[in-house]
Design a protein around this motif. Sequence first.
Motif, PDB file in Angstrom:
ATOM      1  N   UNK A 323    -104.366 -78.389  69.598  1.00  8.48           N
ATOM      2  CA  UNK A 323    -104.419 -76.937  69.407  1.00  8.48           C
ATOM      3  C   UNK A 323    -104.039 -76.556  67.989  1.00  8.48           C
ATOM      4  N   UNK A 324    -104.610 -75.459  67.553  1.00 15.06           N
ATOM      5  CA  UNK A 324    -104.415 -75.019  66.174  1.00 15.06           C
ATOM      6  C   UNK A 324    -103.773 -73.644  66.141  1.00 15.06           C
ATOM      7  N   UNK A 325    -103.251 -73.288  64.969  1.00 13.10           N
ATOM      8  CA  UNK A 325    -102.590 -71.999  64.800  1.00 13.10           C
ATOM      9  C   UNK A 325    -103.539 -70.827  64.935  1.00 13.10           C
ATOM     10  N   UNK A 326    -104.814 -71.085  64.613  1.00 10.39           N
ATOM     11  CA  UNK A 326    -105.762 -69.974  64.599  1.00 10.39           C
ATOM     12  C   UNK A 326    -107.097 -70.465  65.138  1.00 10.39           C
ATOM     13  N   UNK A 327    -107.936 -69.522  65.520  1.00  5.71           N
ATOM     14  CA  UNK A 327    -109.293 -69.862  65.936  1.00  5.71           C
ATOM     15  C   UNK A 327    -110.049 -70.507  64.775  1.00  5.71           C
ATOM     16  N   UNK A 328    -109.753 -70.039  63.572  1.00  2.34           N
ATOM     17  CA  UNK A 328    -110.414 -70.574  62.379  1.00  2.34           C
ATOM     18  C   UNK A 328    -110.146 -72.073  62.270  1.00  2.34           C
ATOM     19  N   UNK A 329    -108.874 -72.439  62.429  1.00  2.00           N
ATOM     20  CA  UNK A 329    -108.512 -73.849  62.329  1.00  2.00           C
ATOM     21  C   UNK A 329    -109.203 -74.679  63.385  1.00  2.00           C
ATOM     22  N   UNK A 330    -109.285 -74.155  64.607  1.00  2.00           N
ATOM     23  CA  UNK A 330    -109.937 -74.891  65.679  1.00  2.00           C
ATOM     24  C   UNK A 330    -111.438 -74.995  65.417  1.00  2.00           C
ATOM     25  N   UNK A 331    -112.024 -73.890  64.940  1.00  2.00           N
ATOM     26  CA  UNK A 331    -113.460 -73.910  64.656  1.00  2.00           C
ATOM     27  C   UNK A 331    -113.781 -74.939  63.582  1.00  2.00           C
ATOM     28  N   UNK A 332    -112.938 -75.014  62.576  1.00  2.00           N
ATOM     29  CA  UNK A 332    -113.146 -75.988  61.503  1.00  2.00           C
ATOM     30  C   UNK A 332    -113.060 -77.406  62.045  1.00  2.00           C
ATOM     31  N   UNK A 333    -112.031 -77.656  62.826  1.00  2.00           N
ATOM     32  CA  UNK A 333    -111.831 -79.022  63.316  1.00  2.00           C
ATOM     33  C   UNK A 333    -112.955 -79.427  64.263  1.00  2.00           C
ATOM     34  N   UNK A 334    -113.416 -78.499  65.073  1.00  3.28           N
ATOM     35  CA  UNK A 334    -114.457 -78.851  66.049  1.00  3.28           C
ATOM     36  C   UNK A 334    -115.781 -79.154  65.365  1.00  3.28           C
ATOM     37  N   UNK A 335    -116.022 -78.525  64.210  1.00  2.00           N
ATOM     38  CA  UNK A 335    -117.333 -78.668  63.587  1.00  2.00           C
ATOM     39  C   UNK A 335    -117.391 -79.743  62.506  1.00  2.00           C
ATOM     40  N   UNK A 336    -116.253 -80.296  62.140  1.00  2.00           N
ATOM     41  CA  UNK A 336    -116.283 -81.248  61.032  1.00  2.00           C
ATOM     42  C   UNK A 336    -116.074 -82.668  61.529  1.00  2.00           C
ATOM     43  N   UNK A 337    -116.413 -83.599  60.647  1.00  2.00           N
ATOM     44  CA  UNK A 337    -116.150 -84.990  60.969  1.00  2.00           C
ATOM     45  C   UNK A 337    -114.797 -85.364  60.416  1.00  2.00           C
ATOM     46  N   UNK A 338    -113.996 -86.042  61.203  1.00  2.00           N
ATOM     47  CA  UNK A 338    -112.625 -86.326  60.780  1.00  2.00           C
ATOM     48  C   UNK A 338    -112.535 -87.618  59.985  1.00  2.00           C
ATOM     49  N   UNK A 339    -113.136 -88.662  60.520  1.00  2.00           N
ATOM     50  CA  UNK A 339    -112.958 -89.981  59.913  1.00  2.00           C
ATOM     51  C   UNK A 339    -114.297 -90.488  59.406  1.00  2.00           C
ATOM     52  N   UNK A 341    -115.459 -93.306  59.916  1.00  2.00           N
ATOM     53  CA  UNK A 341    -116.079 -94.008  61.034  1.00  2.00           C
ATOM     54  C   UNK A 341    -116.422 -92.961  62.094  1.00  2.00           C
ATOM     55  N   UNK A 342    -117.707 -92.723  62.264  1.00  2.00           N
ATOM     56  CA  UNK A 342    -118.072 -91.584  63.105  1.00  2.00           C
ATOM     57  C   UNK A 342    -117.978 -91.900  64.581  1.00  2.00           C
ATOM     58  N   UNK A 343    -117.387 -93.032  64.939  1.00  2.00           N
ATOM     59  CA  UNK A 343    -117.204 -93.293  66.368  1.00  2.00           C
ATOM     60  C   UNK A 343    -115.755 -93.105  66.799  1.00  2.00           C
ATOM     61  N   UNK A 344    -114.896 -92.754  65.858  1.00  2.00           N
ATOM     62  CA  UNK A 344    -113.511 -92.479  66.254  1.00  2.00           C
ATOM     63  C   UNK A 344    -113.145 -91.062  65.823  1.00  2.00           C
ATOM     64  N   UNK A 345    -112.081 -90.553  66.414  1.00  2.00           N
ATOM     65  CA  UNK A 345    -111.622 -89.184  66.151  1.00  2.00           C
ATOM     66  C   UNK A 345    -112.772 -88.194  66.320  1.00  2.00           C
ATOM     67  N   UNK A 346    -113.504 -88.330  67.412  1.00  2.00           N
ATOM     68  CA  UNK A 346    -114.598 -87.386  67.658  1.00  2.00           C
ATOM     69  C   UNK A 346    -114.006 -86.065  68.134  1.00  2.00           C
ATOM     70  N   UNK A 347    -114.359 -85.003  67.459  1.00  2.44           N
ATOM     71  CA  UNK A 347    -113.844 -83.699  67.874  1.00  2.44           C
ATOM     72  C   UNK A 347    -114.976 -82.850  68.414  1.00  2.44           C
ATOM     73  N   UNK A 348    -114.666 -82.100  69.423  1.00  5.19           N
ATOM     74  CA  UNK A 348    -115.631 -81.116  69.905  1.00  5.19           C
ATOM     75  C   UNK A 348    -114.845 -79.941  70.443  1.00  5.19           C
ATOM     76  N   UNK A 349    -115.469 -78.801  70.500  1.00  7.60           N
ATOM     77  CA  UNK A 349    -114.869 -77.616  71.066  1.00  7.60           C
ATOM     78  C   UNK A 349    -114.384 -77.944  72.466  1.00  7.60           C
ATOM     79  N   UNK A 350    -113.140 -77.639  72.771  1.00  3.80           N
ATOM     80  CA  UNK A 350    -112.625 -77.966  74.106  1.00  3.80           C
ATOM     81  C   UNK A 350    -113.290 -77.074  75.143  1.00  3.80           C
TER      82      UNK A 350
END
Lengths: 758, 758
Positions: A323-339, A341-350
């Motif tokens: 969870x993030x402090x703001x919707x903005x932070x969550x939106x950013x994390x859900x739409x970006x690639x973290x690592x 290696x695109x098979x780990x740290x997969x994020x998606x909108x909960x």
Amino acid sequence: MATVQDIGLSAAINILSAIAFLVAFAVLRLQPINDRVYFPKWYLKGIRGSPAHNRAFMSKFINVDLNTYLRFLNWMPAALRMPEPELIEHAGLDSAMFVRIYLLGLKIFFPITVLSFMVLAPVNWTAETVPRIGALRLSSIDKLSISNVPHGSKRFWAHVIMAYVFTFWTFRVLYNEYKSVASKRLQFLASESRRPDQFTVLVRNIPPDPDESVNEHVEHFFCVNHPDHYLTHQVVRNANQLAKLVENKKSLQNWLIYYQNKYEKYPSKRPTTKTGFCSLWGKTVDAINYYAAEIDRLSEEERVERERILSDSTAVVPAAFVSFRSRWGAAVCAQTQQSSNSTIWLTEWAPEPRDVYWNNLAIPYISLSIRRLLMAVALFFLTFFFMIPITFVQSLANMDSIVKVLPFMKPLVKKKLIASFIQGVLPGLALKIFLILLPTILMIMSKIEGFTSHSFLERRSAGKYHLFMLINVFLVSVIAGTALDQLHSFLNQPPSEIPKIIGIAVPRSATFFITYIMVDGWAGVAAEIVRLVPLVIFHLKNTFLVKTEKDREQAMDPGCLQFAISEPRMQLYFLLGLVYSAVTPVLLPFIIVFFAFSYMVYRHQIINVYDQKYESGARFWPDVHRRIIIGLGISQILLMGLLSTKEASQSTPALIALPVLTIWFHFFCKGRFESVFTKFPLQDAMIKDTLEKATDPNFDLKSYLRGAYIHPDFKVTELEQSPEWIEEEDDHSLVPTKRSQKGSKRESAESSIGSSYC
Amino acid sequence: MATVQDIGLSAAINILSAIAFLVAFAVLRLQPINDRVYFPKWYLKGIRGSPAHNRAFMSKFINVDLNTYLRFLNWMPAALRMPEPELIEHAGLDSAMFVRIYLLGLKIFFPITVLSFMVLAPVNWTAETVPRIGALRLSSIDKLSISNVPHGSKRFWAHVIMAYVFTFWTFRVLYNEYKSVASKRLQFLASESRRPDQFTVLVRNIPPDPDESVNEHVEHFFCVNHPDHYLTHQVVRNANQLAKLVENKKSLQNWLIYYQNKYEKYPSKRPTTKTGFCSLWGKTVDAINYYAAEIDRLSEEERVERERILSDSTAVVPAAFVSFRSRWGAAVCAQTQQSSNSTIWLTEWAPEPRDVYWNNLAIPYISLSIRRLLMAVALFFLTFFFMIPITFVQSLANMDSIVKVLPFMKPLVKKKLIASFIQGVLPGLALKIFLILLPTILMIMSKIEGFTSHSFLERRSAGKYHLFMLINVFLVSVIAGTALDQLHSFLNQPPSEIPKIIGIAVPRSATFFITYIMVDGWAGVAAEIVRLVPLVIFHLKNTFLVKTEKDREQAMDPGCLQFAISEPRMQLYFLLGLVYSAVTPVLLPFIIVFFAFSYMVYRHQIINVYDQKYESGARFWPDVHRRIIIGLGISQILLMGLLSTKEASQSTPALIALPVLTIWFHFFCKGRFESVFTKFPLQDAMIKDTLEKATDPNFDLKSYLRGAYIHPDFKVTELEQSPEWIEEEDDHSLVPTKRSQKGSKRESAESSIGSSYC
């Protein structure tokens, strides 16, 4: 070919059965005893109380006010009366947009029908039919269809022009509808009050770390990579075993209540049961004591399992809700690639908490990839080869094999009536059972594919079902022959021949589909509103299991819109309407009646009955849109095939642009609107964050989010027991870093990340 | 069918011509006068000085040291000597990874060739050929190929098993290569020093605002929606007109220098020119004065145009380069959706400044969508119908029509030699000209599609060229007949027949392709290293235009790897190798020689010659990978078709799993690696940001980025004139908000955004 009389007869039968269902519904719904079957939604909302309290004894169960019976169709205007914004408020966006698909059908087909009858029907009717050798006498339906136009006629230009008009009209309606649904979704998301999933991202495939637990690893990773935005997280624990125990316990509790009720009614004799399978054999024991003891045992097991899950670090799966402090932070994390290696740290909108499909959160990437391959192959075989096992079962289900396996049946089978009944019913039964089980099979396949939310699973199942219907209902009905035959002929016939073969068969199948629409569409939808199965189950439960008002509440089964089943079925009507719009206009009014009637029925159902299990915000619309476009494409290709066999060599090439335009329209709409359904734009997130910060600056988001994403079987306990374990979980995490983070967030965010975490 | 002797002859001719090219190269490159043609890269790097300074007059131009001639192949080991990390450093990742494709060819085909010769060649050779009626005498090449195995033989199992082995080997090599290239790209991006594009996002389709200019609108939007990260931005101005003027001026300046040189050489006579088209007619004037005046006029026009662009708000196109405080901020903005309307505020990772294709930045969404539709249709027609206009031109280019249009040619045409020359050459000429122009045509089509960077344009053109080659070279050569004939037959033949038809034709075409490989692959690559065209042009320029060392620097044309042309051509060899690996092993050594020779040649070229125009960080690799997989899929389907005609009904179905596995492998690799090439992971961005903050905390990023994304024709001026206009542009923006932002960044970021911007 069927004559008008045949169709008239069929129509009469189906209309009568539809009316019978409607009358049954009208009578049943007015009985107070059925109130919870026909108006469960209002009970769930707490607006409608049980009618049993404030009436005379008689009228508690049966409605004796005859006046109400006279207005037996008055649910129809009532269903239409509620305006759409109120409907969205009342039933959710998913339901409101679902009934809009029926309205979309009306919007597309009403003008098409009018035009078709004004232009194409006269053109077909007045075409001078050249008397052909061996030609069948054309019935009046065929005189209205394209079959009546002689080969090589200039009249085909009318069909070509109409195909363009229909296509552009469909584009227009689809575009406007997509636009309107997209804006409704945005409005809905913007107007929604605070919800945990707005701040939360589902992180999967967390890589194992030799030094840290999953819990610490997640916290460190997001503290480092989203320093200003990360708030908290919840790890996911594998509670599948626990869920089974809870399920078992619930069933035992039902039995306990049943026997307690029985004992209360007949206090003279304590009820007994048997300990074996299904209480059919084994030792006879006192039922109440037995079930009470069993429940105690299970409760203990549950407690042990629960403790094990909490203490055992292997029970933590490599997934977490961050969870993030703001919707903005969550939106950013859900739409970006973290690592990298695109098979780990997969994020998606909960998904929203109710929507999470917990069993699938822990599947590793490579396994997911293989599962999808296997399921794609399985779907192919299911679609084209499902008749093989069914034929095999059918071959087993004949007299001789039955007698062989069950010799005691022999005298029974010898009786002619029973024998003919078995022979008549059994073969069909295997197919019928398969078709009833099909949506469940498809859902299991989708679950194996590893999607993480119920809404996604439903959409995937719907896609599979649509494919199955397209091939095994539409194509099989148009060209006689099984899907397997077709696959064989498609492989061995030139691509240009296939549209011709189907095209020729299309006008011939019109009468069959008219009957199909009346049986499946009219009578079927009318049967839906009676809710026969929930009605019976409710009364059974009511008789045996209900002791308190709360029990009665639980005995109520409001059901829900089954998107995975209803939507693909509906798509068949879109397909039929589009295919026959330029071929056999006479089919169109039947489709319009279907859409209009279904619209009213389902609007009534979502207002009064259905209770959705989750809310996805009309996330399914791109699928609906795409499938209608697939139908449109099929209709265009079939028309081209049909015209090319009619020696209309001048007009056929004029149709080639249509499929190209349709494909382009699909991509255009996809680019224009689809992201509204898959992404959360930063601008909207920011507006919502800002508003909220202004109206409620001191809101404690962290405690609000605590426990939002807990496995439902843990939640039950949370209410019963003290919520110690949640606290405990918090202690698991890096307390010192967290404390310091709270105190000096701003500095820590600025300080170099390399030197220390956070 | 060609015999071994035929192929031997062809091989001899081609090997001789390749050796001739190599000897020519060896001789020419040793001449100091050609030094700038064969080693331009070192001049550009400033490592190699002009050899003209420090030698005797004679040896300035011609190398008289005979020893050096003896070692005429010593460039080959030299080309291989440089290790890959150094090569990446020296020539960039794009070039280094491009030559790796040739190495990939070797890695795939060397083991396949060995296995094929060890297993398949004996299996084919020893098959007891049943003497067939009317069968052609099989040459030795055919005895080694699958044609030699009789129908229905059990030996086909060897081919099936080998097809599996080859496929899995290709998977393995492709996977490892993709992995290695991905990690090289990540390393390269991580090790790169600070570059403007790391902080910058290209924003397109900025919606018009009635109250604000584009400049203000962009600033407000990003201040609001990326409050902590937005740093600055640069609007894009439409400088297409200016670019034309600059181009014109450059050409006039060349002429001026030419005439000045001429005058210096022959001071007795001032050179004259004519004012008309191409200096062919019009008034005769003094050349130097004329061009000097023209240049003055253009300079004035340029100044006016420049001022107009700067002052006119309509010259600002709705696109901007927005820069962020950190790589993290830019990565977030590039990967997220900004507005709920997905057709406006489109963000993408900014190409590096040299890579920007300025003309396409202003195309609105709907126009883009229509352009892509039109270009897809155009590509279809170009691929299948290009022979129609060429045939038309050819029909015009015969004797009679020439005589009709140009009667004065009549006596000339009557001469037999000339007539036969015209008839022999002209028809082929039209096709040849078309094929030479084709990459340019495809590039123009890609430009019309509206992509915004040169690297993307090249990749798209390569995709189109690949399709064209696949259909018009591979298929047309295998099945005699034009692409149009094939399209017709594909539409009118069953899908299961097509692989059979091609499959049968494949072994027959082996000898043709062997010849093709030798002509196009061996001799063609050897011709590349001689650089005949740049050699001639350099010497022409050197003679007429060069006055100073700086002029000579500009006369040098290092050229670059033409990805859009070379890569699709190379893909043809992958396709041939994969298709023939299980069919005609004898073709494989020719492919290996091609890959090995090309690898050396292009490694030499990128070390010594080519100067890339931009660096995309091996962004093209997913395309390369995908196309090899397409080749693999084609080879599997053709083998299935071929075996099914050989009555190998037992072994053919065993191949069905191969295409399914191949498709799965494609999606698996796509999911696993592709995002490395399209997205910038936040973790990597954060690491780089943190490192930089630690090593260089006081770096003024804003002034570093100022002017990074300016149209190149503005940049020229910037050097010449004072950079006032850049300052001016900055003044356009919201100075007060910016000032306050600088002062109280932290507070403003926290304060409510609704109340004030930033």
